[in-house]
Scaffold this motif. Structure first.
Motif, mmCIF file in Angstrom:
data_model
loop_
_atom_site.group_PDB
_atom_site.id
_atom_site.type_symbol
_atom_site.label_atom_id
_atom_site.label_comp_id
_atom_site.label_asym_id
_atom_site.label_seq_id
_atom_site.Cartn_x
_atom_site.Cartn_y
_atom_site.Cartn_z
ATOM 1 N N PHE A 462 17.344 28.529 -2.572
ATOM 2 C CA PHE A 462 16.223 28.258 -3.470
ATOM 3 C C PHE A 462 15.938 26.761 -3.543
ATOM 4 N N THR A 463 16.978 25.951 -3.496
ATOM 5 C CA THR A 463 16.774 24.501 -3.477
ATOM 6 C C THR A 463 16.027 24.075 -2.220
ATOM 7 N N LYS A 464 16.355 24.683 -1.081
ATOM 8 C CA LYS A 464 15.631 24.368 0.154
ATOM 9 C C LYS A 464 14.150 24.721 0.012
ATOM 10 N N ILE A 465 13.872 25.875 -0.594
ATOM 11 C CA ILE A 465 12.473 26.251 -0.810
ATOM 12 C C ILE A 465 11.789 25.242 -1.726
ATOM 13 N N ALA A 466 12.476 24.828 -2.794
ATOM 14 C CA ALA A 466 11.891 23.853 -3.720
ATOM 15 C C ALA A 466 11.615 22.530 -3.018
ATOM 16 N N ILE A 467 12.510 22.113 -2.114
ATOM 17 C CA ILE A 467 12.284 20.871 -1.375
ATOM 18 C C ILE A 467 11.047 20.985 -0.503
ATOM 19 N N HIS A 468 10.868 22.117 0.164
ATOM 20 C CA HIS A 468 9.665 22.304 0.981
ATOM 21 C C HIS A 468 8.411 22.271 0.108
ATOM 22 N N CYS A 469 8.475 22.858 -1.067
ATOM 23 C CA CYS A 469 7.317 22.824 -1.975
ATOM 24 C C CYS A 469 7.010 21.395 -2.405
ATOM 25 N N ILE A 470 8.060 20.620 -2.672
ATOM 26 C CA ILE A 470 7.852 19.230 -3.075
ATOM 27 C C ILE A 470 7.292 18.408 -1.921
ATOM 28 N N THR A 632 3.198 24.663 8.155
ATOM 29 C CA THR A 632 4.589 24.407 8.538
ATOM 30 C C THR A 632 5.546 24.730 7.396
ATOM 31 N N HIS A 633 5.226 24.212 6.209
ATOM 32 C CA HIS A 633 6.097 24.471 5.062
ATOM 33 C C HIS A 633 6.064 25.936 4.661
ATOM 34 N N GLN A 634 4.919 26.566 4.782
ATOM 35 C CA GLN A 634 4.834 27.971 4.413
ATOM 36 C C GLN A 634 5.687 28.824 5.349
ATOM 37 N N LYS A 635 5.643 28.463 6.645
ATOM 38 C CA LYS A 635 6.468 29.204 7.608
ATOM 39 C C LYS A 635 7.955 29.011 7.307
ATOM 40 N N ALA A 636 8.322 27.784 6.929
ATOM 41 C CA ALA A 636 9.722 27.529 6.596
ATOM 42 C C ALA A 636 10.159 28.366 5.395
ATOM 43 N N ILE A 637 9.283 28.482 4.405
ATOM 44 C CA ILE A 637 9.596 29.300 3.224
ATOM 45 C C ILE A 637 9.776 30.755 3.618
ATOM 46 N N GLU A 638 8.880 31.248 4.477
ATOM 47 C CA GLU A 638 8.978 32.635 4.922
ATOM 48 C C GLU A 638 10.271 32.874 5.694
ATOM 49 N N ASP A 639 10.648 31.904 6.547
ATOM 50 C CA ASP A 639 11.878 32.065 7.330
ATOM 51 C C ASP A 639 13.107 32.104 6.420
ATOM 52 N N ILE A 640 13.130 31.220 5.417
ATOM 53 C CA ILE A 640 14.272 31.202 4.500
ATOM 54 C C ILE A 640 14.362 32.518 3.747
ATOM 55 N N ALA A 641 13.221 32.981 3.249
ATOM 56 C CA ALA A 641 13.225 34.236 2.494
ATOM 57 C C ALA A 641 13.613 35.413 3.396
ATOM 58 N N ARG A 642 13.114 35.414 4.647
ATOM 59 C CA ARG A 642 13.427 36.515 5.559
ATOM 60 C C ARG A 642 14.919 36.518 5.913
ATOM 61 N N THR A 643 15.486 35.319 6.151
ATOM 62 C CA THR A 643 16.910 35.242 6.472
ATOM 63 C C THR A 643 17.767 35.761 5.315
ATOM 64 N N ALA A 644 17.357 35.386 4.082
ATOM 65 C CA ALA A 644 18.105 35.854 2.913
ATOM 66 C C ALA A 644 18.036 37.374 2.806
#
Length: 719
Positions: A462-470, A632-644
């Motif tokens: 979740f912290t990684k997702i928050a960093i991408h949002c920031i 780019t950031h949206q894809k990163a968020i999707e990848d993190i969520a999919r991996t989880a």
């Protein structure tokens, strides 16, 4: 320099008599003047030497012209224009016959001749000549003194008439206004007694009852104060017996609005706190409070609307994290964050403040995120830190106050730090659609889904997702940011990272405020502008006046929507605009530009329009670059969520029941919190914790500890 010249207005202090000088002879021996007050006044001749002596001795004073001749075309009616043209055509030959026209016998003869030529009455010509001389010797004085017509704002007295009947003469009150065309009866005039009843009824039945409507207050008023005008039968049915002696609902509404300001009604019904948060005028901008980047930060915390799981066992739900954000007021750059399982406190706030000073490239690398230094610049501590009445009001904050100024908002006034508060609405919107365990509004509804069971993200993820949002926020244009003209000239987009970089080079000095210059009123072009909650909006810039504020116009605009007013402006200097009084065309209210940037001052209309167009063009140029970063950031968020989700699926269905998983969340949270504290210390998030804290945190149920026995961190605690 001779002070007694044409068009000068003088006053005699003994009797407060005022006169206007119409003519001064070439030898400076005679002065022709006319009284400023009175009808059909005639010019008089005085000695120049005598008036000069009186002026030196203080027996004569030169005063400002009490008449203001500014003929705005929008305020002139067809009748006023027609009157002026006719009057000027008639008296033009007379007023140009100077100085002979000032001799009474000659003037009377000329007026009689001109009356025959123009087929006008002699008295009309005398009146026009008097108006022309009294009002400044300009043709625009002939529009007529319409300011004295109609008695605006005054209550019209009732008239009485006598009716002759066989029984005798009867005096009755005449109903004001147009006669009724649909409703039966004549109606009634609202006297002082009825106005007092309406005022008392609105205070008693409407202002003191938040749920009451004006219609209900009107009905209660009739029932309590007009009992003798109604009857109640045996069945309880009420009938109106004297309809012409009861105010109508329209009259009630009219006098309610006449007697009450919206400001007072809102405060009486909902309280001052509601007014300050919801309807107060938005006349400032938080950017104006900061002289540059790094001067003022805002900090706040919220509980994120997402449930997390343990990094050791994804079937273990550990609850919702606390999300801290620190943001720079001037550039809108998010300069620090903290996400943890501890409750909001001084300790967690200190972690967020500490994160502000970290190297952001190294910090992101700890979460496997590679960034350029320009995406998230390194930031120092601010000179001023603004928080709410919580963490920064504690005794521990006294130490921080020795380094920087600590400010706290008043109670229930989160709008004082609206920049950081807004981020708690914008940041979750970037990941809510892709994250499992996100809490929706229907969470508390019966039969609604239990989002806690869908949780799949760990605190680290979740912290990684928050960093991408920031990172996305720091590299995305801000809508409505007040760009300075120098920024527009250098094509600086309203992107936080760009603003920080530019401001670090150009706005690190003290803020300079310039005093306002006095303006001379003249004939200026007019325009229709809008009154909004942010001020009087003209060419995309907002203006303010204390007098307009006292009229509660900005409050009205925020509560009922913007409305149009007429202003005058100087095309070559837009520091001030001049608001026309809706009741008197000759009155002004000077409104000042709401801005502390010196580059916004003394601009031409063309410059303002060109800067606005260039600012829009600059942001448009980077549209595709911004879109690419967002993708780019949206894809990163999707990848993190999919991996989880995949990792949770690989584990399989939990062996525990839903009740066991949920009932032990608090115990799992304590264990996870102990793990995260040590991890935070290693990743640079926080500060070390005493070993004794580990022992306290692991003192939970034995069966829960067994599940975490394979974790090396607890083996270290035993020694």
């Amino acid at each position: 320099m001779n002070a007694l010249i044409k068009n000068t207005v003088i006053c005699l202090p003994q009797n407060q008599d005022t006169k206007r000088i119409l003519y001064v002879s070439q030898g400076n021996d005679l002065i022709v003047s006319i009284p400023m007050r009175g009808r059909r006044c005639s010019p008089g001749i005085s000695s120049h030497c005598e008036w000069s002596s009186m002026l030196e001795n203080g027996d004569l004073e030169i005063i400002n012209d009490p008449t203001l001749d500014l003929p705005f075309s929008h305020a002139l009616t067809d009748g006023m224009i027609s009157r002026k043209e006719k009057a000027w055509t008639t008296i033009e030959p007379l007023v140009k016959d100077i100085p002979a026209i000032f001799e009474s016998r000659y003037r009377n003869n000329k007026i009689s001749i001109r009356a025959v030529e123009t087929n006008c009455h002699v008295d009309s010509i005398r009146d026009w000549l008097c108006e022309y001389w009294q009002m400044g010797c300009t043709p625009s004085a002939l529009f007529g003194k319409r300011n004295n017509c109609g008695a605006p704002g005054k209550i019209k007295p009732s008239r009485a008439k006598t009716l002759i009947t066989p029984e005798g003469d009867t005096t009755v009150e005449v109903k004001r206004g147009a006669p009724r065309s649909k409703t039966p009866g004549i109606g009634m005039n609202i006297s002082e007694e009825h106005r007092n009843i309406i005022r008392v009824a609105t205070n008693l039945f409407y202002k003191k009852n938040k749920k009451a409507t004006l219609k209900l207050a009107y009905l209660k008023m009739i029932h309590h104060y007009y009992r003798d005008k109604i009857t109640i039968d045996s069945k309880g049915k009420i009938s109106i017996t004297h309809p012409d002696e009861i105010p109508t609902y329209q009259q009630f509404i009219y006098w309610y609005k006449k007697q009450n300001e919206e400001y007072d009604v809102v405060i009486a019904r909902k309280g001052r706190t509601y007014f300050e948060k919801t309807l107060r005028p938005l006349l400032g901008n938080s950017t104006f409070e900061s002289i540059g980047p790094g001067y003022r930060y805002q900090i706040d915390a919220t509980i994120a609307d997402v449930y997390l799981v343990s990094r050791i066992d994804r079937n273990t739900i550990v609850g919702r994290p606390v999300f801290y954000v620190v943001i720079d007021v001037w550039s809108r750059l998010i300069v620090g964050l903290y996400i943890g399982l501890e409750q909001a406190s001084w300790a967690t706030a200190m972690m967020a403040i500490h994160n502000v000073t970290l190297n952001k490239v190294e910090f992101c690398r700890q979460f496997d995120i590679e960034i350029d230094p320009d995406e998230w610049p390194n930031t120092p501590l601010a000179s001023v830190l603004l928080g709410d009445r919580g963490e920064l009001l504690s005794k521990q904050a006294d130490r921080l106050a020795e380094v920087l100024d600590v400010e706290n908002t008043p109670p229930y006034r989160a709008d004082w730090k609206g920049i950081v508060e807004r981020q708690f609405r914008l940041l979750p919107a970037k990941f809510a659609a892709d994250v499992k365990g996100y809490v929706e509004k229907d969470f508390v509804q019966r039969t609604g889904p239990d989002y806690r069971l869908d949780a799949s993200l760990t605190l680290h993820e979740f912290t990684k997702i928050a960093i991408h949002c920031i990172l996305e926020h720091n590299t995305t244009p801000i809508n409505g940011y007040p760009l300075e003209n120098s920024m527009v000239a250098q094509e600086i987009p309203a992107i936080p990272s760009h603003l920080w970089k530019w401001g670090s080079r150009n706005r690190m000095g003290a803020l300079v405020r310039h005093s306002e210059n006095k303006l001379i009123f003249a004939l200026l072009p007019t325009a229709e502008v809008s009154v909004t909650a942010n001020g009087i909006s003209f060419l995309g810039r907002n203006y303010y006046s204390a007098e307009v504020h006292q009229r509660n116009w900005f409050t009205k605009a925020r509560g009922k929507g913007r409305f149009k007013v007429t202003i005058s402006y100087h095309p070559h200097n837009l520091n001030n605009i001049y608001l026309h009084d809706p009741a008197y065309r000759d009155n002004f209210t000077v409104c000042t530009l709401i801005s502390t940037n010196t580059s916004d001052l003394c601009l031409y209309v063309e410059e303002v329009l060109a800067n606005a167009a260039k600012a829009r063009k600059t942001n448009t140029k980077m549209a595709y670059d911004v879109l690419g970063r967002q993708l780019t950031h949206q894809k990163a968020i999707e990848d993190i969520a999919r991996t989880a989700n995949d990792e949770k699926t690989e584990i399989g269905e939990p062996t525990q029941s839903k009740k066991d998983r949920i009932s032990n969340i608090r115990s799992y949270r304590l264990i996870e919190k102990a793990i995260n504290r040590i991890t935070n210390y290693r990743t640079g998030f926080g500060i070390p914790m005493p070993k004794s804290a580990y022992t306290r945190q692991t003192a939970v149920e034995p069966q829960l500890v067994d599940r975490y026995a394979r974790v090396p961190i607890f083996a270290d605690n035993e020694d």
